[in-house]
Design a protein around this motif. Structure first.
Motif, short mmCIF file in Angstrom:
data_model
loop_
_atom_site.label_atom_id
_atom_site.label_comp_id
_atom_site.label_asym_id
_atom_site.label_seq_id
_atom_site.Cartn_x
_atom_site.Cartn_y
_atom_site.Cartn_z
N VAL A 37 13.59 -0.64 -1.09
CA VAL A 37 13.51 -0.59 -2.44
C VAL A 37 11.88 -0.86 -2.92
O VAL A 37 10.96 -1.50 -1.70
N VAL A 38 11.45 -0.96 -4.20
CA VAL A 38 10.32 -1.21 -4.56
C VAL A 38 10.05 -2.10 -4.23
O VAL A 38 10.63 -3.26 -5.13
N CYS A 39 8.89 -2.79 -3.80
CA CYS A 39 8.61 -4.22 -3.92
C CYS A 39 7.50 -4.71 -4.61
O CYS A 39 6.91 -3.19 -4.80
N GLY A 40 7.53 -5.69 -5.12
CA GLY A 40 5.91 -6.08 -5.76
C GLY A 40 4.34 -6.19 -5.26
O GLY A 40 4.62 -5.64 -4.55
N ALA A 41 3.45 -6.30 -6.20
CA ALA A 41 2.16 -6.24 -5.71
C ALA A 41 2.01 -7.27 -5.06
O ALA A 41 2.93 -8.70 -4.41
N ARG A 56 4.93 -2.58 4.23
CA ARG A 56 4.08 -2.18 2.83
C ARG A 56 3.82 -0.45 3.61
O ARG A 56 3.93 0.15 2.39
N GLY A 57 2.91 -0.75 4.45
CA GLY A 57 2.75 0.88 4.60
C GLY A 57 4.24 1.88 4.61
O GLY A 57 4.33 2.97 4.06
N ALA A 58 4.83 1.56 5.08
CA ALA A 58 6.66 2.11 5.63
C ALA A 58 7.19 2.85 3.96
O ALA A 58 7.81 3.48 3.76
N GLU A 59 6.81 1.20 3.40
CA GLU A 59 7.80 1.49 1.46
C GLU A 59 6.27 2.61 1.17
O GLU A 59 6.95 3.70 0.13
N HIS A 60 4.93 2.81 1.33
CA HIS A 60 4.70 3.74 0.71
C HIS A 60 4.14 5.02 0.64
O HIS A 60 4.20 5.78 -0.22
N ALA A 61 4.85 5.58 2.42
CA ALA A 61 5.21 6.36 2.63
C ALA A 61 7.06 6.88 2.79
O ALA A 61 7.16 8.24 1.71
N LEU A 62 7.71 6.31 2.45
CA LEU A 62 8.37 6.57 1.65
C LEU A 62 8.42 7.40 0.43
O LEU A 62 9.40 7.95 -0.17
N LEU A 63 8.28 5.98 -0.52
CA LEU A 63 7.83 6.25 -1.68
C LEU A 63 7.22 7.05 -2.30
O LEU A 63 7.99 7.99 -3.24
N LEU A 99 9.42 0.34 -10.85
CA LEU A 99 9.78 -1.56 -10.51
C LEU A 99 10.41 -1.95 -9.72
O LEU A 99 11.44 -1.42 -8.76
N PRO A 100 10.10 -3.49 -8.94
CA PRO A 100 10.41 -3.64 -8.10
C PRO A 100 12.55 -3.73 -7.90
O PRO A 100 12.77 -3.85 -8.75
N THR A 101 12.88 -3.73 -6.99
CA THR A 101 13.94 -3.83 -6.72
C THR A 101 14.92 -2.54 -7.39
O THR A 101 15.63 -1.44 -7.00
N THR A 102 13.68 -1.37 -7.58
CA THR A 102 14.28 0.04 -7.45
C THR A 102 14.73 0.89 -6.64
O THR A 102 13.46 0.26 -5.60
N PRO A 103 15.87 1.52 -6.17
CA PRO A 103 16.35 1.73 -4.03
C PRO A 103 15.38 2.50 -4.56
O PRO A 103 14.38 3.87 -5.27
N ILE A 104 14.28 3.24 -3.41
CA ILE A 104 13.64 4.17 -2.87
C ILE A 104 14.27 5.88 -2.28
O ILE A 104 15.22 5.31 -1.60
N GLU A 105 14.60 6.35 -3.15
CA GLU A 105 15.55 7.51 -2.85
C GLU A 105 14.74 8.39 -2.01
O GLU A 105 14.54 9.79 -2.26
N VAL A 106 14.87 7.86 -0.62
CA VAL A 106 14.16 8.25 0.83
C VAL A 106 15.13 9.96 1.09
O VAL A 106 14.69 10.65 1.57
N GLU A 107 16.45 10.32 0.17
CA GLU A 107 17.46 11.27 1.07
C GLU A 107 16.61 12.38 0.05
O GLU A 107 16.62 13.58 0.42
N ARG A 108 15.67 12.64 -0.70
CA ARG A 108 15.22 13.00 -1.51
C ARG A 108 13.89 14.68 -0.40
O ARG A 108 13.80 15.67 -0.53
N TYR A 109 13.60 13.27 0.51
CA TYR A 109 12.62 14.19 1.35
C TYR A 109 13.36 15.26 2.30
O TYR A 109 14.63 14.23 3.39
N PRO A 110 13.12 15.98 2.53
CA PRO A 110 13.61 17.30 3.33
C PRO A 110 13.44 17.51 4.71
O PRO A 110 14.27 17.49 5.60
N GLY A 111 12.80 16.57 5.61
CA GLY A 111 11.77 16.56 6.51
C GLY A 111 12.53 15.62 7.70
O GLY A 111 13.15 14.86 7.44
N PRO A 112 12.37 15.56 9.22
CA PRO A 112 12.72 14.98 9.15
C PRO A 112 12.20 13.35 9.94
O PRO A 112 11.03 13.02 8.91
N LEU A 113 12.36 12.57 9.85
CA LEU A 113 12.72 10.78 9.43
C LEU A 113 12.77 9.81 10.20
O LEU A 113 14.00 10.21 11.55
N PHE A 114 11.96 9.16 10.82
CA PHE A 114 11.52 8.33 11.79
C PHE A 114 12.06 6.85 11.46
O PHE A 114 10.67 6.67 10.94
#
Length: 252
Positions: free
Chosen positions: A137-141, A105-112, A175-190
């Motif tokens: 994708v965004v996950c629920g509570a 969930r922390g990875a979700e948090h970071a990418l989101l 909302l849950p199942t919404t894709p995380i638009e990770v491609e917007r982030y321009p920096g290096p990703l691991f």
């Protein structure tokens, strides 16, 4: 004897772990998963990074909970994490480059968080991001009070009506199942994932990788053969070797 890892407090935010000396040090903000802030895992990860020369700040963002029970990830305002990043940047021991590292969930948090900050054109984006076992994708509570393992008489299905995150006071776009638009982030990703993950399918990271490459990004991606959601000893050693190398490359 000189301590090899030193705790330093960011007033009103929490403790950091880092090398001795005056610094400044390359810094990483760490985001825990559904185990919550009280479990200590993010502090343990911070100590590992500190042993390799980083100033690591485990941000506790779950609500409620105690030393015996995880807190909850419900309606967490991601704006607060923007403020936490700013507080870390302003900390005298932090160097000019700041990384973000989340697990599950922390990875979700970071990418989101990074995708929303980038979409808004915010300054002071993280300079590098690492996400282990992320969803795409965004996950629920998550409410630890109702969590049970499958097969337990008290098990309940995940209620998608409950939201994990807010942004600028709204849940509308999270909302849950919404894709995380990770491609917007321009920096290096691991990105990394165990190939035998029984909690979140490795296909989630494969989709993130594909999405990034479709938009011209070249993320550093590692798939760990035979490893579950959290790697075992050998797998974690390999993961930390890759992770620390990534942050050394982009923050030091």
């Amino acid at each position: 004897m000189e301590l090899r890892i030193v705790r330093r407090l960011i007033p009103e935010w929490g403790t950091t772990y880092g090398p001795p000396g005056e610094g400044p040090f390359p810094a990483v903000m760490i985001l825990h998963g559904s185990e919550g802030a009280w479990s200590g895992w993010s502090h343990r990860n911070a100590a590992i990074l500190a042993a390799h020369g980083f100033l690591a700040f485990p941000l506790g963002y779950s609500s409620g909970g105690n030393a015996w029970n995880a807190g909850h990830i419900v309606d967490y305002p991601l704006d607060r994490s923007v403020e936490a990043l700013a507080a870390l940047r302003a900390f005298p021991y932090a160097g000019p480059r700041i990384g973000l590292y989340g697990v599950s969930r922390g990875a979700e948090h970071a990418l989101l968080l990074a995708s929303l900050m980038a979409r808004e054109g915010m300054e002071e984006l993280p300079d590098a991001i690492a996400a282990h076992s992320p969803p795409d994708v965004v996950c629920g509570a998550f409410d630890s009070r109702s969590h049970r393992d499958p097969g337990d008489p008290g098990w309940q299905a995940w209620d998608a009506n409950n939201r994990a995150w807010t942004w600028k006071g709204s849940q509308k776009e999270l909302l849950p199942t919404t894709p995380i638009e990770v491609e917007r982030y321009p920096g290096p990703l691991f990105l990394s994932h165990g190939m035998k993950d029984r909690m979140w399918s490795v296909e989630m990271t494969r989709r993130l990788e594909q999405r990034l490459k479709m938009h011209g990004h070249q993320p550093e991606v590692h798939y760990y053969e035979g490893e579950d959601h959290i790697p075992g000893s050998a797998g974690e050693n390999l993961h930390h070797e890759y992770l620390i190398g990534f942050f050394e490359k982009h923050l030091c």
